[in-house]
Design a protein around this motif. Structure first.
Motif: not given
Length: 576
Positions: A150, A153, A209
């Motif tokens: 990831p 964000r 993201e």
């Protein structure tokens, strides 16, 4: 009896008042065919020219009034034209039907899109607000496009600079004045009414993201935001009021100046303004390094510097006053107490000139130096300009803008070429470049802009053009001790633009200055504060003024200085 259709090329009419009878004939065969299908059996088309003769013909007046059957060639030509019109009308009808069907289909899709409601997923991490140019890994970690790693964000706000659809994805490039960011929208986000009706310049907030772009793909800073939520802040106008219509690339220049506030949103104009800001910072740093102090002289004055014909006059509480042409005289008064000084201020010249290098209001970078000689002045100007270029290009972002705007730009080599005015006159004569009257240049001519620029472009390097005749320079310029015909003056010329800097040593002798006032017919009384500098500890000093917009035109490769001003002011233009 076969029906007859009448066509009179002179008095006939191809409108609703004509019926094709002998009393109300048509004007052309083609129109007659459109009203009466040419395949209709038995129709006879009768034509005549009732009013005029063909060139060179001598026709019997009685014969001119006779109706004659249309020739085979005329009928064939009219038939072909009628067929073409029929096909065109059919295509237009089919297109209209398709467009109507597509509009109805589009409307149904939009009505369905209004039902799509998106909500932010509260289980996701709270987004970090960033500017679009932030690339610091400590703030923004990029996710991997090839794996499930990831990224941070984020929440970004900006305006839609570009947008395109691709299958079930929408790519939006946002701009916020700091940078650009590509955003990727998928899923229900692209099915919403807001995205389906998105217009350029709409302001929007997007959450998502941050990821590196896939291999082989390109995006600003090689990253993109994969959106999971958005909100429209303010819609921008579309259709006939869309920004691309208001400021089309091929629009008339005056239309672009009228809409300068929208032009500034473009990448080219905004890049020039960013280079401008960086260059101004560089000038201030270069002056600080050379121990010059910044001052801010007045813009409203009651004296002239560069000649009365270019003064903007106004009423100042019942007195005559002017917008300043230069801050030079005030800078000179600062030398005794402040040392070497500079200013970055507007100057105003009421020149009714529409050349590409003239403005009525421009940013004037001026400096004044104490206890120097002419050689010191030239060395200083060269040092400052070279240092400013060095500092500006040291900023990688600004250097990137300059590379895009002016790919051919090269840092000028030092020392700059030094050429006396008399040598320039000889050079112009040798290269058959005439003066404004079309004659060979003579000593005493004020070298015109076109000739000066042509010479500079041919030599193709910065030139310090020095020692101009006294008669064509300002009253305050010091004469050369070795040649009283000329002044210790200089213009710095740059390829593609011409004069960027003008400077000189100043008269430091009281009596010489008083004689200069007399020679020019100037009343010395209003200049008492300037003349006093020669009464209370005079000193050899000099200075110069640099036109910021001209410097930028050279640096950024712009055709006109108007592109280097936020809102250019020139003859006839004081809006918006």
């Amino acid at each position: 009896m076969a029906p007859s259709i009448y066509i009179d090329e002179d008095v006939g009419r191809d409108d609703s008042t004509a019926t094709g009878t002998e009393s109300t004939p048509y004007k052309t065969l083609a129109h007659a065919f459109s009203q009466h299908a040419p395949t209709t059996e038995g129709i006879e088309y009768l034509t005549r020219k009732s009013q005029t003769d063909a060139p060179g013909e001598d026709v019997d007046p009685a014969a001119k009034l006779e109706w004659k059957p249309a020739t085979k060639s005329a009928l064939k030509k009219a038939t072909n034209l009628w067929e073409q019109r029929k096909k065109k009308a059919l295509k237009e009808q089919e297109l209209a039907i398709r467009e109507k069907a597509e509009a109805e289909k589009r409307q149904k899709v939009l009505e369905e899109a209004k039902k799509v409601v998106i909500k932010e997923d509260t289980s996701l991490p709270k987004p970090v607000r960033i500017r679009l140019d932030v690339t610091d890994p400590a703030i923004v970690k990029l996710g991997s496009p090839e794996s499930d790693q990831p990224g941070t964000r984020v929440r970004v706000l900006g305006r839609v600079h570009r947008a395109r659809s691709q299958k079930d994805m929408v790519f939006i490039t946002l701009a916020d004045g700091y940078g650009y960011l590509q955003c990727v929208l998928t899923g229900d986000l692209v099915k919403t009414y807001d995205i389906m009706t998105l217009t350029l310049e709409t302001s929007i907030a997007i959450h998502g993201e941050m990821r590196a772009v896939p291999a082989g793909a390109h995006a600003p800073n090689n990253r993109e935001l994969h959106a999971d939520f958005f909100t429209i802040i303010a819609r921008a106008a579309g259709d006939k009021e869309a920004i691309t219509t208001r400021v089309a690339p091929d629009a008339d220049p005056q239309t672009l100046y009228d809409n300068r506030h929208l032009v500034l949103r473009g990448e080219t104009s905004s890049s020039v303004m960013k280079v401008r800001a960086a260059t101004l910072r560089a000038f201030r740093q270069a002056y600080q390094e050379n121990r010059l102090l910044e001052v801010t002289p007045p813009a409203m004055v009651q004296t002239q510097v560069e000649g009365g014909s270019t003064l903007f006059a106004f009423d100042y509480y019942g007195e005559n006053a002017y917008l300043t042409q230069s801050s030079q005289l005030y800078l000179e008064t600062c030398l005794p107490s402040l040392g070497d000084v500079f200013c970055v201020c507007p100057s105003f010249r009421a020149e009714k000139s529409l050349t590409r290098r003239h403005l009525s209001e421009y940013t004037h970078v001026e400096a004044e130096l104490d206890f120097i000689d002419f050689s010191d002045l030239l060395d200083h100007i060269e040092e400052i300009m070279s240092r400013v270029i060095e500092l500006t290009l040291a900023d990688t972002e600004i250097a990137g803008y300059i590379k895009q705007l002016n790919p051919e730009f090269k840092v000028p080599s030092r020392p700059f070429m030094r050429m006396k005015y008399s040598e320039a006159i000889d050079w112009l004569r040798e290269h058959d470049i005439p003066n404004e009257e079309g004659k060979p240049h003579q000593f005493g001519d004020d070298i015109a802009e076109a000739a000066e620029r042509k010479m500079t472009d041919i030599i193709n390097r910065p030139i310090f053009l020095t020692h101009f005749p006294t008669e064509i320079k300002a009253f305050y310029m010091k004469k050369d001790p070795e040649d009283a015909r000329v002044t210790e003056s200089v213009d710095c010329l740059m390829p593609g633009v011409g004069e960027i800097v003008g400077g000189s040593m100043r008269m430091d002798n009281w009596e010489e200055l008083m004689n200069a006032y007399k020679r020019e017919g100037i009343d010395p009384a209003p200049y008492y504060w300037y003349t006093d500098q020669r009464k209370y500890g005079s000193s050899p000093h000099g200075g110069y003024g640099l036109g910021m917009e001209r410097f930028l035109a050279w640096l950024c490769g712009r055709y006109t200085v108007r592109d280097c001003s936020l809102y250019p002011r020139f003859t006839g233009r004081c809006t918006p």
